[in-house]
Write a protein that holds these residues in place. Structure first.
Motif, PDB file in Angstrom:
ATOM      1  N   VAL A 326       0.963  -1.269  -0.225  1.00 22.96           N
ATOM      2  CA  VAL A 326       0.002  -0.083   0.307  1.00 22.96           C
ATOM      3  C   VAL A 326       0.710   1.485  -0.159  1.00 22.96           C
ATOM      4  CG1 VAL A 326      -1.847  -1.001   1.351  1.00 22.96           C
ATOM      5  CG2 VAL A 326      -0.148   0.215   2.540  1.00 22.96           C
ATOM      6  N   ASN A 328       0.355   5.744   0.409  1.00 24.80           N
ATOM      7  CA  ASN A 328      -0.111   7.034   0.599  1.00 24.80           C
ATOM      8  C   ASN A 328       0.452   7.661   0.130  1.00 24.80           C
ATOM      9  OD1 ASN A 328      -2.296   6.425   1.678  1.00 24.80           O
ATOM     10  ND2 ASN A 328      -1.917   8.092   3.524  1.00 24.80           N
ATOM     11  N   ARG A 376      -3.219   3.709   6.864  1.00 27.99           N
ATOM     12  CA  ARG A 376      -2.896   3.058   5.946  1.00 27.99           C
ATOM     13  C   ARG A 376      -4.855   3.113   4.839  1.00 27.99           C
ATOM     14  NH1 ARG A 376       1.059  -1.212   5.883  1.00 27.99           N
ATOM     15  NH2 ARG A 376      -0.825  -2.700   4.984  1.00 27.99           N
ATOM     16  N   PRO A 377      -4.397   2.717   3.701  1.00 30.27           N
ATOM     17  CA  PRO A 377      -5.219   3.708   2.352  1.00 30.27           C
ATOM     18  C   PRO A 377      -6.643   2.275   2.538  1.00 30.27           C
ATOM     19  CG  PRO A 377      -2.978   3.111   1.409  1.00 30.27           C
ATOM     20  CD  PRO A 377      -2.882   3.291   2.491  1.00 30.27           C
ATOM     21  N   LYS A 378      -7.727   2.892   2.888  1.00 36.38           N
ATOM     22  CA  LYS A 378      -8.856   2.090   3.285  1.00 36.38           C
ATOM     23  C   LYS A 378     -10.038   1.985   1.959  1.00 36.38           C
ATOM     24  CE  LYS A 378      -9.189   3.666   7.563  1.00 36.38           C
ATOM     25  NZ  LYS A 378      -9.374   4.265   9.056  1.00 36.38           N
ATOM     26  N   ASN A 379      -9.414   1.978   0.888  1.00 36.54           N
ATOM     27  CA  ASN A 379     -10.283   1.706  -0.616  1.00 36.54           C
ATOM     28  C   ASN A 379     -10.006   0.791  -1.048  1.00 36.54           C
ATOM     29  OD1 ASN A 379      -7.364   1.900  -1.380  1.00 36.54           O
ATOM     30  ND2 ASN A 379      -7.442   4.480  -2.180  1.00 36.54           N
ATOM     31  N   ALA A 384      -3.719   5.687  -1.632  1.00 39.17           N
ATOM     32  CA  ALA A 384      -4.590   7.072  -1.579  1.00 39.17           C
ATOM     33  C   ALA A 384      -3.447   8.185  -1.474  1.00 39.17           C
ATOM     34  CB  ALA A 384      -5.233   6.876  -0.243  1.00 39.17           C
ATOM     35  N   THR A 385      -4.220   8.953  -2.139  1.00 31.55           N
ATOM     36  CA  THR A 385      -3.617  10.633  -2.490  1.00 31.55           C
ATOM     37  C   THR A 385      -3.965  12.086  -1.465  1.00 31.55           C
ATOM     38  OG1 THR A 385      -4.589  11.529  -4.447  1.00 31.55           O
ATOM     39  CG2 THR A 385      -2.572   9.797  -4.502  1.00 31.55           C
TER      40      THR A 385
END
Length: 404
Positions: A326, A328, A376-379, A384-385
């Motif tokens: 992942v 960010n 951490r990205p949750k998508n 994620a940006t």
């Protein structure tokens, strides 16, 4: 408060934080000359929040800031950055007179005049500890050497780097350093990296050798120019050529790709520089986001394949492409003050340096307060940006900054 006044004390301080949950924290720094103090302000905010990078990559002035960060112990880094920027912003002709006049100046026109005068001073006299004009000028020199191929001598920068950067510490490997440059003869873009090279002042100087102002730097029989002549942003090096690992990236840009339609030739040159040196950072990020989504999708599909399919050569090839890492990407962009124009990257005044430093600090503080920037990205896409933005209330007078 007077519109030209400056409050040099931080408006707020970042909250202390635990290390974000990533295997690698990277700091990537664009080139941009005198605007580089913005990056120093960003780093100060990160340091005060206890967020220290594992990898710093830079180009041009970003390479100099990166070397100072990596080449000092954590407790000394901000002080060393301050020492560098105080040195190069000491006006060699006017001393403190211009900056004092700038602080008293009423209105945008007066502040712009002070900034332009500072830029002209850099053209005529250089910047202390950085570069000095060649005398006689290059067209009077014998062809073939540095004196004939550049307007300024950067010997002072070597001495500054030797004083402010511990290259033994850089090469010890505790913190990774990468600086980008261009081979003059082949045109190939290269990164000098502490994991593959023994770095010294020449590698950092090569990354900042912007022609025709500065001379090419010789390294092992080859000559190198500023990496910004090809790409001014080291983000791709970290994302695509670094090891695959959970990564939090702070990308600090000194040139805003977005801007307004020019109204005169000065505006045209300003926009030209912004477009050229922003190096399509947003496009590169968009492409990486799409690639990372594909990697995650391939990994998920691969887990659902029956064994007889998973063992095929084609599936093995796809497996090498897939991963669950992942990323960010936290994007901080310098947004110019209204008094700045196309000379902003070589206006080395103390007053402008303080403006840039404070802007970087404030932008970083606001960004660190974003609830998702350090998580951490949750998508489900693995990336994620986040973009730093100017305060919602805006700023007034000479402190008002252009919105993208």
């Amino acid at each position: 408060m007077d519109s030209a006044a400056r409050d040099t004390a931080p408006a707020q301080r970042p909250r202390a934080r635990r290390r974000p949950p990533f295997e690698c924290i990277a700091l990537t720094l664009q080139g941009g000359g005198a605007l580089g103090a913005y990056q120093a302000g960003v780093y100060q905010a990160l340091d005060e929040a206890g967020i220290r990078p594992d990898w710093v990559a830079g180009i041009s002035i970003g390479a100099i800031n990166a070397a100072i960060i990596v080449g000092n112990r954590p407790e000394a880094r901000v002080a060393r950055l301050r020492e560098f920027w105080t040195t190069v912003s000491a006006n060699p002709i006017w001393g403190g007179l211009a900056d004092y006049g700038g602080r008293l100046a009423e209105g945008l026109t007066a502040r712009r005049a002070v900034n332009q005068a500072s830029a002209q001073t850099a053209i005529m006299a250089g910047a202390p500890g950085f570069f000095a004009p060649r005398l006689p000028p290059p067209f009077l020199a014998t062809p073939g050497g540095a004196a004939a191929t550049s307007w300024y001598d950067t010997a002072a920068l070597r001495h500054t780097l030797e004083r402010l950067v511990d290259f033994d510490l850089v090469n010890a490997g505790a913190l990774r350093l990468s600086v980008g440059a261009v081979n003059v003869r082949s045109g190939n873009f290269v990164y000098f990296d502490s994991t593959t090279h023994k770095l010294g002042p020449a590698h950092v100087m090569a990354s900042g050798a912007l022609p025709p102002g500065f001379p090419a730097i010789e390294i092992d029989g080859e000559y190198y120019w500023d990496g910004g002549t090809v790409s001014n942003t080291p983000l791709q090096w970290v994302l695509q050529f670094g090891p695959r690992q959970d990564t939090l990236v702070f990308q600090v840009d000194l040139w805003n790709a977005r801007g307004s339609l020019p109204r005169n030739v000065v505006d045209v040159e300003t926009r030209r520089k912004e477009i050229l040196y922003s190096s399509r950072t947003r496009d590169n990020v968009d492409r990486f986001v799409e690639m990372q989504r594909l990697r995650h999708a391939v990994a998920k599909v691969g887990e659902k394949l029956p064994k007889e399919v998973r063992d095929t050569p084609e599936a093995q090839t796809l497996r090498r492409f897939a991963d669950h890492k992942v990323y960010n990407i936290v994007h901080l962009i310098y947004r110019s003050f209204r008094y700045e124009d196309c000379a902003k990257d070589y206006a080395f005044s103390r007053l402008s340096m303080e403006d840039h430093w404070r802007s970087g600090y404030d932008d970083a503080v606001r960004t660190l307060d974003h609830p998702g920037a350090l998580e951490r990205p949750k998508n489900g896409d693995g990336v994620a940006t986040f973009d730093a933005t100017a305060p919602a209330s805006g700023e007034r007078g000479l402190n008002e900054r252009k919105r993208p």
